[in-house]
Motif scaffolding. Sequence first.
Motif, PDB file in Angstrom:
ATOM      1  N   THR A 104       0.824  -1.210   0.000  1.00 18.10           N
ATOM      2  CA  THR A 104       0.000   0.000   0.000  1.00 18.10           C
ATOM      3  C   THR A 104       0.862   1.266   0.000  1.00 18.10           C
ATOM      4  O   THR A 104       2.045   1.229   0.337  1.00 18.10           O
ATOM      5  CB  THR A 104      -0.917   0.054   1.247  1.00 18.10           C
ATOM      6  OG1 THR A 104      -0.089   0.221   2.416  1.00 18.10           O
ATOM      7  CG2 THR A 104      -1.765  -1.203   1.373  1.00 18.10           C
ATOM      8  N   LYS A 105       0.227   2.392  -0.338  1.00 18.33           N
ATOM      9  CA  LYS A 105       0.923   3.675  -0.323  1.00 18.33           C
ATOM     10  C   LYS A 105       1.387   4.026   1.091  1.00 18.33           C
ATOM     11  O   LYS A 105       2.462   4.580   1.283  1.00 18.33           O
ATOM     12  CB  LYS A 105       0.013   4.786  -0.846  1.00 18.33           C
ATOM     13  CG  LYS A 105      -0.219   4.729  -2.328  1.00 18.33           C
ATOM     14  CD  LYS A 105      -1.130   5.880  -2.768  1.00 18.33           C
ATOM     15  CE  LYS A 105      -1.424   5.795  -4.250  1.00 18.33           C
ATOM     16  NZ  LYS A 105      -2.317   6.879  -4.687  1.00 18.33           N
ATOM     17  N   GLU A 106       0.566   3.717   2.067  1.00 21.72           N
ATOM     18  CA  GLU A 106       0.917   4.019   3.451  1.00 21.72           C
ATOM     19  C   GLU A 106       2.138   3.213   3.886  1.00 21.72           C
ATOM     20  O   GLU A 106       3.050   3.739   4.523  1.00 21.72           O
ATOM     21  CB  GLU A 106      -0.265   3.727   4.389  1.00 21.72           C
ATOM     22  CG  GLU A 106      -1.468   4.617   4.177  1.00 21.72           C
ATOM     23  CD  GLU A 106      -2.309   4.255   2.941  1.00 21.72           C
ATOM     24  OE1 GLU A 106      -2.251   3.091   2.481  1.00 21.72           O
ATOM     25  OE2 GLU A 106      -2.992   5.150   2.427  1.00 21.72           O
ATOM     26  N   GLU A 107       2.171   1.937   3.525  1.00 19.31           N
ATOM     27  CA  GLU A 107       3.287   1.068   3.905  1.00 19.31           C
ATOM     28  C   GLU A 107       4.589   1.474   3.228  1.00 19.31           C
ATOM     29  O   GLU A 107       5.650   1.397   3.838  1.00 19.31           O
ATOM     30  CB  GLU A 107       2.993  -0.390   3.525  1.00 19.31           C
ATOM     31  CG  GLU A 107       1.971  -1.085   4.381  1.00 19.31           C
ATOM     32  CD  GLU A 107       1.698  -2.503   3.877  1.00 19.31           C
ATOM     33  OE1 GLU A 107       1.619  -3.402   4.727  1.00 19.31           O
ATOM     34  OE2 GLU A 107       1.572  -2.686   2.641  1.00 19.31           O
ATOM     35  N   ILE A 108       4.512   1.912   1.977  1.00 19.22           N
ATOM     36  CA  ILE A 108       5.738   2.205   1.242  1.00 19.22           C
ATOM     37  C   ILE A 108       6.500   3.360   1.874  1.00 19.22           C
ATOM     38  O   ILE A 108       7.731   3.364   1.888  1.00 19.22           O
ATOM     39  CB  ILE A 108       5.485   2.446  -0.274  1.00 19.22           C
ATOM     40  CG1 ILE A 108       6.800   2.371  -1.070  1.00 19.22           C
ATOM     41  CG2 ILE A 108       4.804   3.768  -0.521  1.00 19.22           C
ATOM     42  CD1 ILE A 108       7.468   1.042  -1.084  1.00 19.22           C
ATOM     43  N   LEU A 109       5.783   4.319   2.435  1.00 23.88           N
ATOM     44  CA  LEU A 109       6.458   5.445   3.086  1.00 23.88           C
ATOM     45  C   LEU A 109       7.285   4.978   4.275  1.00 23.88           C
ATOM     46  O   LEU A 109       8.442   5.366   4.448  1.00 23.88           O
ATOM     47  CB  LEU A 109       5.440   6.504   3.505  1.00 23.88           C
ATOM     48  CG  LEU A 109       4.687   7.179   2.363  1.00 23.88           C
ATOM     49  CD1 LEU A 109       3.584   8.069   2.903  1.00 23.88           C
ATOM     50  CD2 LEU A 109       5.632   7.964   1.478  1.00 23.88           C
ATOM     51  N   THR A 110       6.698   4.119   5.095  1.00 21.98           N
ATOM     52  CA  THR A 110       7.410   3.575   6.262  1.00 21.98           C
ATOM     53  C   THR A 110       8.547   2.671   5.823  1.00 21.98           C
ATOM     54  O   THR A 110       9.663   2.755   6.345  1.00 21.98           O
ATOM     55  CB  THR A 110       6.426   2.784   7.155  1.00 21.98           C
ATOM     56  OG1 THR A 110       5.381   3.655   7.569  1.00 21.98           O
ATOM     57  CG2 THR A 110       7.133   2.216   8.371  1.00 21.98           C
TER      58      THR A 110
END
Length: 121
Positions: free
Chosen positions: A41-47
């Motif tokens: 997900t987009k949220e996971e990729i940032l982390t």
Amino acid sequence: MEKDLAYYKSLPYKEVIEADPDGGYVGYVPELRGCITQAETKEEILTMLEDAKEAWLSSALEAGLTIPEPVREEEFSGKFNLRIPKSLHMRLAMKAKAEGVSLNQLAMYLLTNGLNSPNSV
């Protein structure tokens, strides 16, 4: 100032996030060769990208490697001089004239296409 992990983490490295054709996302830091990760997900990729960058920097520091610092766009004027053979200059000028564009426009077009090719720098 000591160039430790905190120092490198504070620098404004460019982060690139792209959708993976097979699903999910890929993230990487162009200046840190090999610093790449992926997530669903987009949220996971940032982390995940922050984790990958920290791991990359930590490993490089432990190994005593030279760590490149971010390149700032302000450091570039958009101009450079290039020496080429007269015969190539003539061929490029003739091609530009035939296309109805300036030599500068033709050179920019050719350089851009070359950089976008699969085997580019």
